[in-house]
Design a protein around this motif. Structure first.
Motif, PDB file in Angstrom:
ATOM      1  N   ALA A  20       6.505  -2.401   9.348  1.00  0.00           N
ATOM      2  CA  ALA A  20       5.786  -3.584   8.849  1.00  0.00           C
ATOM      3  C   ALA A  20       6.773  -4.659   8.399  1.00  0.00           C
ATOM      4  CB  ALA A  20       4.864  -3.184   7.691  1.00  0.00           C
ATOM      5  N   ALA A  21       7.906  -4.234   7.797  1.00  0.00           N
ATOM      6  CA  ALA A  21       8.942  -5.193   7.406  1.00  0.00           C
ATOM      7  C   ALA A  21       9.546  -5.872   8.634  1.00  0.00           C
ATOM      8  CB  ALA A  21      10.031  -4.487   6.600  1.00  0.00           C
ATOM      9  N   ALA A  46       0.833  -1.208   0.000  1.00  0.00           N
ATOM     10  CA  ALA A  46       0.000   0.000   0.000  1.00  0.00           C
ATOM     11  C   ALA A  46       0.868   1.258   0.000  1.00  0.00           C
ATOM     12  CB  ALA A  46      -0.924   0.001   1.217  1.00  0.00           C
ATOM     13  N   VAL A  47       1.937   1.252   0.767  1.00  0.00           N
ATOM     14  CA  VAL A  47       2.840   2.412   0.804  1.00  0.00           C
ATOM     15  C   VAL A  47       3.517   2.600  -0.549  1.00  0.00           C
ATOM     16  CG1 VAL A  47       4.946   3.344   1.848  1.00  0.00           C
ATOM     17  CG2 VAL A  47       3.220   2.249   3.288  1.00  0.00           C
ATOM     18  N   ILE A  48       3.859   1.506  -1.205  1.00  0.00           N
ATOM     19  CA  ILE A  48       4.506   1.595  -2.516  1.00  0.00           C
ATOM     20  C   ILE A  48       3.522   2.083  -3.575  1.00  0.00           C
ATOM     21  CG2 ILE A  48       5.607   0.259  -4.358  1.00  0.00           C
ATOM     22  CD1 ILE A  48       6.738  -1.575  -2.171  1.00  0.00           C
ATOM     23  N   LYS A  49       2.290   1.576  -3.530  1.00  0.00           N
ATOM     24  CA  LYS A  49       1.318   1.869  -4.580  1.00  0.00           C
ATOM     25  C   LYS A  49       0.716   3.263  -4.490  1.00  0.00           C
ATOM     26  CE  LYS A  49       0.858  -2.064  -6.983  1.00  0.00           C
ATOM     27  NZ  LYS A  49       0.918  -2.126  -8.453  1.00  0.00           N
ATOM     28  N   TYR A  88       7.195   5.767   4.880  1.00  0.00           N
ATOM     29  CA  TYR A  88       8.316   4.867   4.578  1.00  0.00           C
ATOM     30  C   TYR A  88       8.787   4.156   5.847  1.00  0.00           C
ATOM     31  CZ  TYR A  88       8.696   7.174   0.004  1.00  0.00           C
ATOM     32  OH  TYR A  88       8.443   7.656  -1.258  1.00  0.00           O
ATOM     33  N   LEU A  89       8.857   4.892   6.941  1.00  0.00           N
ATOM     34  CA  LEU A  89       9.263   4.295   8.216  1.00  0.00           C
ATOM     35  C   LEU A  89       8.189   3.349   8.740  1.00  0.00           C
ATOM     36  CD1 LEU A  89      10.824   7.461   9.880  1.00  0.00           C
ATOM     37  CD2 LEU A  89      12.054   5.470   9.001  1.00  0.00           C
TER      38      LEU A  89
END
Length: 354
Positions: free
Chosen positions: A73-74, A54-57, A67-68
């Motif tokens: 999430a990672a 979702a952050v990428i899209k 981004y943080l």
């Protein structure tokens, strides 16, 4: 000169610590722990992957804060990997492990905790930078954010590898702990106290930032132009982060307290009876975070929902032609309508992704 036991298997250390892994991980308790753990891990992999995607899209999320958040999430995704590795190397299997494999098992868990903790600290710095200037987002460049993320993982990996690098009890068997039979009690005390102190500092810092944002928002709102939603955005982001921090502290503190008691050599505290449940509680934190993101952030929720809907639509479109009779597909009006529906659905998904 003390004798070192690098060549011993873990049964030697478990027997010395009076830890009966076979009796603890059999029967109904084993089934419950493994079933709940498996469900948690599957949900962690799916939901945190969805947050990162979702952050990428969504271009609305192309800012340092998000981004943080994706990096957090990672870290949760990594926690799921660590727990899967633990499930395949625990119980009766624990005694058959080599020292290096056991270090890897515990190092993965330590790395996931450090990555989450350090990430929350960096988010606190980012929020402070933006809020002191009364901006929604800080002016950190993508290059700096990337360096911060790489630094977070470098610190996490280093902290997870500290026992492997030498701070252990392999050459001082009398200093070994009970819960972690080849971890030195002094290391457990350092590890737990440093994390608990970091928890306390973060809670204080976030509370101060939250109160500052609330006070400034109340003072400036009557005198500033712009939409109400824009003025409330900094407060909404702070509430999201504080909820994540609260869940993190609640889920990890009991386990850290148990490790601290073990480091202090509290033989009457019964730490062996609660360790697995507190480990599940810590894993629950990685389950809760994606739920918090979607519940507290409307844009995140709508993006994740649309991604799932688009994925379902694409699968349905792939299956639909095979189920329609050829006579129906041959009609020009029906065929054109089908193409129109397909293209419109694809357009909606593309718009939702931007």
């Amino acid at each position: 000169m003390n004798e070192c036991y690098y060549d011993k298997r873990m049964d030697f250390f478990y027997n010395r610590s009076n830890t009966d892994t076979a009796d603890e991980w059999t029967g109904t308790k084993l089934v419950i722990v493994l079933c709940v753990g498996t469900f948690f891990c599957l949900f962690i992999f799916f939901s945190n992957s969805l947050v990162i995607a979702a952050v990428i899209k969504n271009r609305k999320f192309h800012f340092p804060f998000y981004y943080l958040l994706a990096n957090l999430a990672a870290a949760d995704f990594f926690a799921g990997i660590a727990y899967v590795f633990l499930m395949f190397n625990t119980g009766p299997v624990s005694k058959t492990l080599t020292v290096n494999r056991w270090f890897l098992r515990q190092g993965l868990l330590d790395t996931s905790l450090t990555a989450s903790l350090t990430n929350l600290l960096v988010i606190a710095v980012e929020r402070h930078m933006s809020i002191m200037r009364m901006r929604i987002h800080s002016n950190l460049t993508k290059k700096r954010v990337t360096l911060l993320i790489l630094s977070i993982w470098a610190i996490a990996i280093f902290m997870g590898a500290v026992p492997t690098l030498g701070w252990n009890c392999l050459c001082d068997i009398s200093a070994c702990s009970s819960l972690a039979p080849i971890y030195s009690r002094s290391y457990l005390i350092f590890w737990t106290v440093s994390n608990l102190v970091a928890f306390f500092i973060m809670v204080v810092v976030y509370l101060r930032i939250y109160m500052y944002v609330k006070r400034k928002t109340n003072v400036l709102s009557p005198h500033t132009s712009g939409s109400i939603s824009r003025r409330k955005t900094p407060m909404k982001l702070m509430k999201t982060v504080m909820t994540v921090l609260g869940a993190f502290v609640v889920c990890w503190t009991p386990g850290l307290v148990v490790l601290l008691l073990d480091g202090l050599n509290c033989t009457q505290c019964g730490v062996q009876h609660v360790k697995r449940w507190f480990l599940l509680l810590a894993l629950l934190n990685s389950v809760m975070n994606p739920i918090i993101y979607s519940y507290k952030d409307e844009d995140m929720y709508s993006t994740m929902k649309k991604m799932i809907c688009c994925f379902s639509q694409e699968r349905n479109l792939d299956r639909r032609p095979s189920r329609l009779p050829s006579t129906i597909l041959s009609r020009s009006d029906t065929g054109s309508q089908y193409k129109e529906d397909s293209s419109s659905q694809g357009t909606v998904c593309n718009k939702n992704s931007s």
